[in-house]
Design a protein around this motif. Structure first.
Motif, mmCIF file in Angstrom:
data_model
loop_
_atom_site.group_PDB
_atom_site.id
_atom_site.type_symbol
_atom_site.label_atom_id
_atom_site.label_comp_id
_atom_site.label_asym_id
_atom_site.label_seq_id
_atom_site.Cartn_x
_atom_site.Cartn_y
_atom_site.Cartn_z
ATOM 1 N N LEU A 207 0.838 -1.209 0.000
ATOM 2 C CA LEU A 207 0.000 0.000 0.000
ATOM 3 C C LEU A 207 0.868 1.251 0.000
ATOM 4 C CD1 LEU A 207 -2.780 -1.012 2.581
ATOM 5 C CD2 LEU A 207 -3.015 -0.850 0.093
ATOM 6 N N ALA A 208 1.961 1.214 0.780
ATOM 7 C CA ALA A 208 2.875 2.356 0.815
ATOM 8 C C ALA A 208 3.623 2.509 -0.505
ATOM 9 C CB ALA A 208 3.856 2.198 1.975
ATOM 10 N N VAL A 209 3.994 1.399 -1.107
ATOM 11 C CA VAL A 209 4.707 1.438 -2.392
ATOM 12 C C VAL A 209 3.888 2.171 -3.447
ATOM 13 C CG1 VAL A 209 5.463 -0.003 -4.339
ATOM 14 C CG2 VAL A 209 6.158 -0.596 -2.005
ATOM 15 N N PHE A 210 2.594 1.923 -3.455
ATOM 16 C CA PHE A 210 1.718 2.538 -4.452
ATOM 17 C C PHE A 210 1.119 3.863 -3.972
ATOM 18 C CE2 PHE A 210 1.540 -1.988 -5.717
ATOM 19 C CZ PHE A 210 2.055 -1.835 -7.005
ATOM 20 N N GLY A 211 1.557 4.325 -2.787
ATOM 21 C CA GLY A 211 1.146 5.629 -2.308
ATOM 22 C C GLY A 211 -0.288 5.719 -1.830
ATOM 23 N N VAL A 212 -0.869 4.621 -1.419
ATOM 24 C CA VAL A 212 -2.273 4.639 -0.987
ATOM 25 C C VAL A 212 -2.426 4.291 0.496
ATOM 26 C CG1 VAL A 212 -3.201 4.142 -3.275
ATOM 27 C CG2 VAL A 212 -2.584 2.233 -1.758
ATOM 28 N N LEU A 213 -1.308 4.284 1.245
ATOM 29 C CA LEU A 213 -1.378 4.002 2.675
ATOM 30 C C LEU A 213 -1.587 5.312 3.429
ATOM 31 C CD1 LEU A 213 -1.074 1.865 4.967
ATOM 32 C CD2 LEU A 213 1.343 2.523 5.077
ATOM 33 N N PRO A 214 -2.690 5.457 4.136
ATOM 34 C CA PRO A 214 -2.961 6.712 4.863
ATOM 35 C C PRO A 214 -1.873 7.002 5.885
ATOM 36 C CG PRO A 214 -4.929 5.340 4.764
ATOM 37 C CD PRO A 214 -3.794 4.492 4.283
ATOM 38 N N GLY A 215 -1.387 8.219 5.891
ATOM 39 C CA GLY A 215 -0.404 8.646 6.879
ATOM 40 C C GLY A 215 1.006 8.165 6.647
ATOM 41 N N SER A 216 1.296 7.547 5.495
ATOM 42 C CA SER A 216 2.634 7.026 5.235
ATOM 43 C C SER A 216 3.624 8.154 4.970
ATOM 44 C CB SER A 216 2.603 6.083 4.032
ATOM 45 O OG SER A 216 3.916 5.697 3.670
ATOM 46 N N ASP A 217 4.846 8.003 5.504
ATOM 47 C CA ASP A 217 5.911 8.973 5.254
ATOM 48 C C ASP A 217 6.659 8.676 3.963
ATOM 49 O OD1 ASP A 217 5.248 10.107 7.655
ATOM 50 O OD2 ASP A 217 6.866 9.143 8.793
ATOM 51 N N ASN A 218 6.393 7.531 3.364
ATOM 52 C CA ASN A 218 7.079 7.140 2.128
ATOM 53 C C ASN A 218 6.374 7.777 0.932
ATOM 54 O OD1 ASN A 218 7.817 5.274 -0.260
ATOM 55 N ND2 ASN A 218 9.157 4.544 1.379
ATOM 56 N N PRO A 219 7.123 8.350 -0.015
ATOM 57 C CA PRO A 219 6.479 9.019 -1.156
ATOM 58 C C PRO A 219 5.711 8.081 -2.065
ATOM 59 C CG PRO A 219 8.857 8.887 -1.466
ATOM 60 C CD PRO A 219 8.590 8.463 -0.061
ATOM 61 N N GLY A 220 5.988 6.796 -2.000
ATOM 62 C CA GLY A 220 5.258 5.835 -2.832
ATOM 63 C C GLY A 220 5.638 5.942 -4.288
ATOM 64 N N ASN A 221 6.849 5.492 -4.610
ATOM 65 C CA ASN A 221 7.370 5.588 -5.973
ATOM 66 C C ASN A 221 7.062 4.367 -6.826
ATOM 67 O OD1 ASN A 221 8.627 8.153 -5.610
ATOM 68 N ND2 ASN A 221 10.268 7.139 -4.465
ATOM 69 N N GLY A 222 6.141 3.551 -6.402
ATOM 70 C CA GLY A 222 5.872 2.332 -7.160
ATOM 71 C C GLY A 222 7.099 1.443 -7.163
ATOM 72 N N PHE A 223 7.441 0.910 -8.330
ATOM 73 C CA PHE A 223 8.603 0.027 -8.437
ATOM 74 C C PHE A 223 9.809 0.733 -9.065
ATOM 75 C CE2 PHE A 223 5.001 -3.116 -8.639
ATOM 76 C CZ PHE A 223 5.188 -3.599 -7.351
ATOM 77 N N ASP A 224 9.852 2.066 -8.980
ATOM 78 C CA ASP A 224 10.935 2.831 -9.599
ATOM 79 C C ASP A 224 12.297 2.465 -9.019
ATOM 80 O OD1 ASP A 224 9.042 4.070 -11.111
ATOM 81 O OD2 ASP A 224 9.116 6.005 -10.046
ATOM 82 N N PHE A 225 12.349 2.214 -7.707
ATOM 83 C CA PHE A 225 13.632 1.932 -7.073
ATOM 84 C C PHE A 225 14.263 0.620 -7.563
ATOM 85 C CE2 PHE A 225 12.302 4.616 -3.194
ATOM 86 C CZ PHE A 225 12.959 5.732 -3.709
ATOM 87 N N LEU A 226 13.497 -0.209 -8.239
ATOM 88 C CA LEU A 226 14.053 -1.470 -8.748
ATOM 89 C C LEU A 226 15.068 -1.233 -9.861
ATOM 90 C CD1 LEU A 226 10.899 -3.801 -8.872
ATOM 91 C CD2 LEU A 226 12.643 -3.655 -7.092
ATOM 92 N N THR A 227 14.972 -0.096 -10.522
ATOM 93 C CA THR A 227 15.865 0.156 -11.667
ATOM 94 C C THR A 227 16.562 1.511 -11.619
ATOM 95 O OG1 THR A 227 13.954 0.987 -12.919
ATOM 96 C CG2 THR A 227 14.538 -1.332 -13.225
#
Length: 485
Positions: free
Chosen positions: A190-210
């Motif tokens: 949920l945090a990865v896709f930016g849909v976790l309420p109150g998350s401090d993570n920007p939610g970049n999807g799978f960008d960090f994989l590459t």
């Protein structure tokens, strides 16, 4: 039991679904319920190494560590399928050691059984020390060695009480691990896709994989380095086949465990590591300093992430200790039954517990703990390295045994071939090739990996030599008896 290798007869009630006896023919009680076996099977693939060692694997291979986990996971799935084929037909406390005894000879069952026992008594020392370190951090008034002693005594008492008490403890230990990782994967995605309420993570999807040097920042060769770093975190998946002989419905338990191993590895290993390398760049200092899971939780904004992970890691450590003691004692019990260990190890008390086998294993576990505190860089390091490659040896023996046991099962009890290895024998041979390749690469890689293979091989040769000498003496004694008659 006589020194004759175990047979797989159609008349055996062991393994007949719905017909498990109150106590098995070997004296062990059928005290494990289906829910115990199910959770042992699910939690068996989740070791403390997943939580503690994954950061170094990520540093070595980057996001490509996912391929390393997938390759080792596939190898474990194949090995478990082979072991499940044999265990569903004939559940026994000796598992692969008893099958190797029958298929390859007394020398094989003796050697791999004692090596496996040796592996787990050394693991007892590693896990007791790891658990004591966490507990000492919480309650520093008790010295670290005191916590190690307390943990070992409590779990020894649990295993001595009854097999059902072991199963109950493991049910809750494994349950905590399973719930924790499942929650981590769900919340993390949920945090990865930016849909976790109150998350401090920007939610970049799978960008960090590459985005940080590519999916394989250190090149394709790092995948193999990653394989060497993660392979031993999978050890323990075979425990359910040893425990099945003390369950209400052995055949059903083994079948379910074998069929579910794919999703267990996919969710708990690949899923959780995917979350980590998607929430943070693989080369972030947070992963290196805090550990992969703590860093991931911190990036989301979960408060007290470090303490939460300490609780989960402690649970994993206690689970590993509990199962390690159980596994070592049951292997010693099986070796005693087959005449390959002191006869007293084959005795069970009124509760159906092999008390002597448990205490014998604990004694060596305590000795190993002492070595870990007194001579960690010499004696204990030798014990650690000399047992390091045993997991791969066990898997290799399972593969070779299954090649021969398929014919035995088809000849003696074809109706019990309810679990079949896929693409037999081609996939079995391919798995053998994979394991041999990993062992060979460990030697070429050098350092601790080479030392582990060479020392484990040396210990294996010594155990084999002892087994061959004992077998010759037994044969000579049998001939003398025959001649006298």
């Amino acid at each position: 039991m006589s020194a004759t290798p175990p047979t797989m007869t159609k008349g055996s009630t062991t393994g007949d679904p719905g017909n498990a006896p109150a106590s098995g023919g070997d004296g062990l009680k059928a005290g494990l319920k289906n829910r115990h076996l199910s959770m042992i099977a699910i939690g068996g693939v989740i070791g403390a190494g997943l939580f503690v060692g994954s950061a170094s694997g990520i540093a070595a291979a980057g996001p490509g560590i996912l391929i390393s986990y997938a390759l080792v996971g596939a190898m474990v799935v194949f090995v478990m399928r082979m072991l499940g084929e044999m265990a569903a037909a004939n559940p026994t406390s000796g598992s692969f050691s008893a099958y190797a005894d029958k298929a390859l000879g007394r020398w094989a069952g003796f050697t791999i059984g004692w090596l496996y026992w040796f592996f787990w008594v050394v693991v007892l020392a590693v896990e007791a020390t790891a658990g004591a370190k966490i507990l000492h951090g919480w309650v520093p008034a008790v010295p670290q060695w005191g916590w190690a002693l307390i943990v070992m005594v409590v779990l020894t008492a649990t295993n001595l009480a009854s097999v059902s008490s072991y199963g109950e403890f493991e049910f809750w230990f494994a349950g905590i691990k399973v719930v924790a990782i499942a929650a981590f994967v769900v919340i993390g995605l949920l945090a990865v896709f930016g849909v976790l309420p109150g998350s401090d993570n920007p939610g970049n999807g799978f960008d960090f994989l590459t985005s940080h040097g590519g999916f394989l920042p250190h090149g394709p060769g790092a995948i193999l380095t990653g394989v060497l770093m993660v392979v031993f975190s999978f050890m323990g998946s075979e425990i359910v086949t040893l425990a099945a002989g003390e369950s209400e419905d052995p055949q059903r338990a083994v079948t379910q465990a074998t069929n579910s191993v794919i999703w267990r590895i996919a969710v708990f290993y690949l899923g959780s590591i995917l979350v980590v390398v998607s929430l943070l760049p693989w080369d972030s200092k947070e992963i290196a300093e805090k550990g992969s899971y703590v860093a991931a939780l911190d990036s989301i904004g979960i408060p007290h992430a470090g303490q939460i992970m300490n609780v989960i890691v402690l649970t994993a450590v206690l689970s590993c200790l509990n199962s390690g003691l159980y596994t070592a004692s049951r292997m010693a019990f099986s070796l005693g039954q087959r005449g390959d260990a002191p006869k007293v190890f084959s005795k069970v008390n009124a509760r159906g517990v092999p008390a002597a086998a448990i205490l014998g294993s604990v004694v060596f576990g305590f000795i190993s703990v002492g070595f870990n505190y007194l001579w960690p860089d010499t004696v204990f390091k030798f014990l650690l390295n000399s047992s390091g490659a045993v997991a791969l040896f066990v898997w290799l023996v399972i593969c070779i045994t299954q090649l021969k046991m398929r014919g035995v099962i088809l000849r003696e009890m074809p109706e019990k071939l309810v679990v079949r290895m896929w693409l037999f024998p081609y996939l079995t041979w391919a798995t053998i090739g994979m394991i041999v390749f990993v062992l060979g690469y460990m030697v070429v890689d050098g350092g601790d990996n080479r030392e582990q293979v060479l020392l484990s091989t040396l210990v294996g040769v010594l155990v084999l030599a002892i087994g061959l000498v004992l077998d010759k003496r037994r044969q000579a004694a049998a001939k003398a008896v025959t001649a006298a008659e």
